[in-house]
Design a protein around this motif. Structure first.
Motif, short mmCIF file in Angstrom:
data_model
loop_
_atom_site.label_atom_id
_atom_site.label_comp_id
_atom_site.label_asym_id
_atom_site.label_seq_id
_atom_site.Cartn_x
_atom_site.Cartn_y
_atom_site.Cartn_z
N HIS A 150 68.68 77.91 32.99
CA HIS A 150 67.91 78.96 32.43
C HIS A 150 68.70 80.33 32.16
O HIS A 150 69.85 80.39 32.57
CB HIS A 150 66.82 79.44 33.49
CG HIS A 150 66.15 78.12 34.07
ND1 HIS A 150 66.75 77.48 35.10
CD2 HIS A 150 64.83 77.48 33.98
CE1 HIS A 150 65.89 76.56 35.46
NE2 HIS A 150 64.68 76.65 34.78
N VAL A 151 68.06 80.81 31.09
CA VAL A 151 68.81 82.16 30.95
C VAL A 151 68.67 83.20 31.93
O VAL A 151 67.83 82.95 33.00
CB VAL A 151 67.70 83.04 29.69
CG1 VAL A 151 68.50 84.22 29.42
CG2 VAL A 151 67.79 82.13 28.60
N PHE A 152 69.81 83.77 32.28
CA PHE A 152 70.09 84.62 33.30
C PHE A 152 70.69 83.83 34.57
O PHE A 152 71.05 84.51 35.55
CB PHE A 152 68.81 85.50 33.81
CG PHE A 152 68.37 86.30 32.72
CD1 PHE A 152 69.03 87.16 32.08
CD2 PHE A 152 66.89 86.09 32.37
CE1 PHE A 152 68.42 87.75 31.25
CE2 PHE A 152 66.20 86.74 31.42
CZ PHE A 152 66.97 87.68 30.51
N ASP A 153 70.83 82.41 34.44
CA ASP A 153 71.40 81.85 35.87
C ASP A 153 72.84 82.35 35.76
O ASP A 153 73.61 82.62 35.05
CB ASP A 153 71.30 80.36 35.47
CG ASP A 153 69.94 79.73 35.75
OD1 ASP A 153 69.20 80.38 36.27
OD2 ASP A 153 69.66 78.50 35.41
N LYS A 154 73.38 82.19 37.17
CA LYS A 154 74.60 82.48 37.49
C LYS A 154 75.47 81.19 37.21
O LYS A 154 74.94 80.25 37.94
CB LYS A 154 74.72 83.18 38.84
CG LYS A 154 76.23 83.55 39.10
CD LYS A 154 76.46 84.17 40.34
CE LYS A 154 75.99 85.50 40.56
NZ LYS A 154 76.46 86.27 41.93
N VAL A 155 76.66 81.21 36.60
CA VAL A 155 77.40 80.34 36.61
C VAL A 155 79.07 80.54 36.80
O VAL A 155 79.23 81.60 36.83
CB VAL A 155 77.37 79.40 35.24
CG1 VAL A 155 75.92 78.92 34.88
CG2 VAL A 155 77.92 80.24 34.16
N LYS A 156 79.72 79.55 37.24
CA LYS A 156 81.15 79.67 37.26
C LYS A 156 81.87 78.96 36.26
O LYS A 156 81.42 77.85 35.82
CB LYS A 156 81.64 79.46 38.54
CG LYS A 156 83.20 79.59 38.63
CD LYS A 156 83.61 79.66 40.24
CE LYS A 156 83.36 80.56 41.20
NZ LYS A 156 83.95 80.35 42.62
N VAL A 157 83.02 79.48 35.42
CA VAL A 157 83.54 79.02 34.42
C VAL A 157 85.16 79.36 34.40
O VAL A 157 85.51 80.25 35.20
CB VAL A 157 83.13 79.32 32.95
CG1 VAL A 157 81.64 78.98 32.69
CG2 VAL A 157 83.35 80.80 32.73
N THR A 158 85.83 78.38 33.82
CA THR A 158 87.34 78.71 33.61
C THR A 158 87.31 79.16 32.44
O THR A 158 86.78 78.59 31.22
CB THR A 158 88.07 77.35 33.80
OG1 THR A 158 87.59 76.23 32.76
CG2 THR A 158 88.22 76.57 35.23
N ILE A 159 88.34 80.26 32.06
CA ILE A 159 88.75 80.96 30.95
C ILE A 159 90.20 80.57 30.68
O ILE A 159 90.99 80.80 31.62
CB ILE A 159 88.45 82.29 31.01
CG1 ILE A 159 87.18 82.72 31.42
CG2 ILE A 159 88.75 82.76 29.52
CD1 ILE A 159 86.85 83.91 31.96
N SER A 160 90.63 79.88 29.63
CA SER A 160 92.01 79.92 29.10
C SER A 160 92.19 80.00 27.54
O SER A 160 91.29 79.98 26.92
CB SER A 160 92.34 78.51 29.34
OG SER A 160 91.93 77.45 28.81
N LEU A 161 93.16 80.08 27.33
CA LEU A 161 93.78 80.26 25.77
C LEU A 161 94.23 78.94 25.38
O LEU A 161 95.16 78.55 25.90
CB LEU A 161 94.68 81.45 25.43
CG LEU A 161 95.03 81.37 24.04
CD1 LEU A 161 94.01 82.01 23.10
CD2 LEU A 161 96.41 82.45 23.99
N ASP A 162 93.68 78.40 24.28
CA ASP A 162 94.15 77.22 23.46
C ASP A 162 94.96 77.62 22.18
O ASP A 162 94.43 78.21 21.39
CB ASP A 162 93.05 76.27 23.17
CG ASP A 162 93.56 75.20 22.58
OD1 ASP A 162 94.65 74.81 22.48
OD2 ASP A 162 92.73 74.40 21.78
N ALA A 163 96.28 77.74 22.73
CA ALA A 163 97.35 78.00 21.83
C ALA A 163 97.98 76.55 20.92
O ALA A 163 99.20 76.63 20.42
CB ALA A 163 98.30 78.84 22.20
N SER A 164 97.24 75.45 20.96
CA SER A 164 97.93 74.34 20.25
C SER A 164 98.01 74.53 18.72
O SER A 164 98.84 74.03 18.23
CB SER A 164 96.84 73.21 20.77
OG SER A 164 95.68 73.47 20.09
N ASN A 165 97.16 75.35 18.10
CA ASN A 165 97.39 75.55 16.84
C ASN A 165 97.49 77.42 16.70
O ASN A 165 96.64 77.99 16.92
CB ASN A 165 95.87 75.37 16.28
CG ASN A 165 96.18 75.68 14.57
OD1 ASN A 165 96.95 76.51 14.04
ND2 ASN A 165 95.44 74.89 13.58
#
Length: 388
Positions: free
Chosen positions: A334-349
């Motif tokens: 739902h909108v406003f739900d709390k989630v956990k994510v990973t953040i990274s940079l894809d520098a393959s290109n």
């Protein structure tokens, strides 16, 4: 007005709006042991600013929200070493109120003197359809958002609270910001609707920043003529040329916004390039047919987590539009739900580097990634991305 200008002239550094000046002013206001003349003057200005703001809000002015980031740059390498959302102090609001008062007062003056060629700024009211996403998002929390006027919207936003979820109101105001139209410059002799929707003001212009906006320079010239401090010239009194100038100003303003966003995206990529994978909590701002848009409050960063991947079988997806929800396998977002994510940079290109976000929690087998894993190597990782 003379009182306001005199107060600012006697404390010129405050007008620079630099972080150090605002911080020092805030420190003086908060430090009860300081009672010198400047500190007492600042406290008086702050009290007056609060009265001005209260009056604006009572008239229907909107208080919205938009995450702004601040980069801390290494003095030698010029690379970003820290990224955080800007913290607004009382002194930010204090300066803002007097700037708004100056802008409105100058707009009235130049329009009185030059009804056909005053350079003004208006903010059109959004069409009702613009509010659909905001109204639907609020309904998901059993809240009603009225949008028939700016005052109704402001009151609805003030009343929209969810117990145990203090950040909810900020999220709702961020969504409300996305519903707004773009404010534009115009020539008074070429238009009839002067109203500024967001400020609930019948007339407005830009006057306070001539060192960074050409529109303010034109307004200064008009004001100088109107108070007998300068003489006019033909182009300044030609409403057709003034209208053409306004069109160019609006175009340049839009281009500067694009440049600013690109600069933020570039420095964000530099920041995450040295950080590797970061696990962060965020909130869902939007739910789409095959993705969720996540806001990371710590960094003021938005990213899209996609649940479809052309390289492997996709999970079962079910999207409902009335009260936006996305079901992934058996998990409902739902909108406003709390989630956990990973953040990274894809520098393959190297020419098209991207910030990637992958879902960590809630855990969905075959979809979520492990918080310890690398997004680019995890076998179940989806590789969603945020385009730069």
């Amino acid at each position: 007005m003379s009182f306001v200008f005199e107060c600012f002239e006697s404390n010129v550094p405050i007008l620079n709006l630099g972080i150090s000046y605002l911080s020092e002013a805030q420190m003086r206001i908060d430090d009860t042991s300081m009672n010198d003349e400047i500190t007492r003057s600042l406290r008086g200005l702050n009290r007056l600013a609060k009265i001005l703001k209260k009056k604006r809000i009572e008239m229907g002015a909107l208080t919205l929200s938009s995450p702004e980031v601040r980069f801390h740059i290494d003095s030698e390498t010029h690379d970003p070493i820290d990224l955080q959302t800007k913290e607004l102090k009382e002194t930010n609001s204090m300066v803002e109120e007097f700037m708004l008062l100056a802008n409105i007062s100058v707009a009235k003056k130049i329009y009185e003197e030059f009804a056909e060629c005053a350079l003004l700024r208006k903010h059109p009211a959004p069409p009702p359809s613009n509010y659909d996403m905001l109204v639907k998002a609020a309904k998901s929390k059993d809240l009603d958002i009225r949008t028939d006027s700016a005052k109704a919207l402001a009151d609805s936003l003030d009343a929209a609270q969810v117990e145990g979820f203090p950040y909810f109101n900020t999220l709702l105001r961020i969504l409300a910001t996305r519903c707004m139209m773009q404010a534009v410059y115009f020539c008074s002799g070429m238009d009839t609707d002067f109203h500024h929707y967001g400020l609930a003001s019948p007339i407005y212009t830009h006057f306070t920043s001539p060192i960074r906006r050409y529109s303010d320079i034109i307004v200064h010239r008009l004001l100088a003529v109107s108070i007998g401090a300068d003489i006019t010239y033909p182009d300044l009194m030609d409403k057709h040329k003034q209208a053409a100038l306004c069109n160019n100003l609006n175009y340049r303003h839009k281009m500067s916004q694009y440049a600013q966003r690109s600069s933020v995206a570039f420095h964000t990529q530099l920041f995450f390039k040295s950080k590797g994978i970061i696990n962060e909590e965020g909130f869902i701002l939007f739910v789409k047919k095959n993705a969720i848009v996540v806001l990371i409050p710590k960094f003021g960063l938005e990213g899209t987590v996609f649940f479809e991947n052309k390289d492997k079988p996709n999970p079962r997806l079910s999207f409902k539009e009335e009260i936006p929800t996305l079901t992934v396998e058996d998990t409902v977002f739902h909108v406003f739900d709390k989630v956990k994510v990973t953040i990274s940079l894809d520098a393959s290109n190297v020419q098209h580097q991207k910030i990637r976000m992958s879902l960590v929690e809630p855990v969905i087998p075959g979809v979520s990634v492990s918080p310890q894993s690398n997004c680019n190597s995890e076998p179940d990782a989806k590789k969603p991305k945020l385009e730069s």
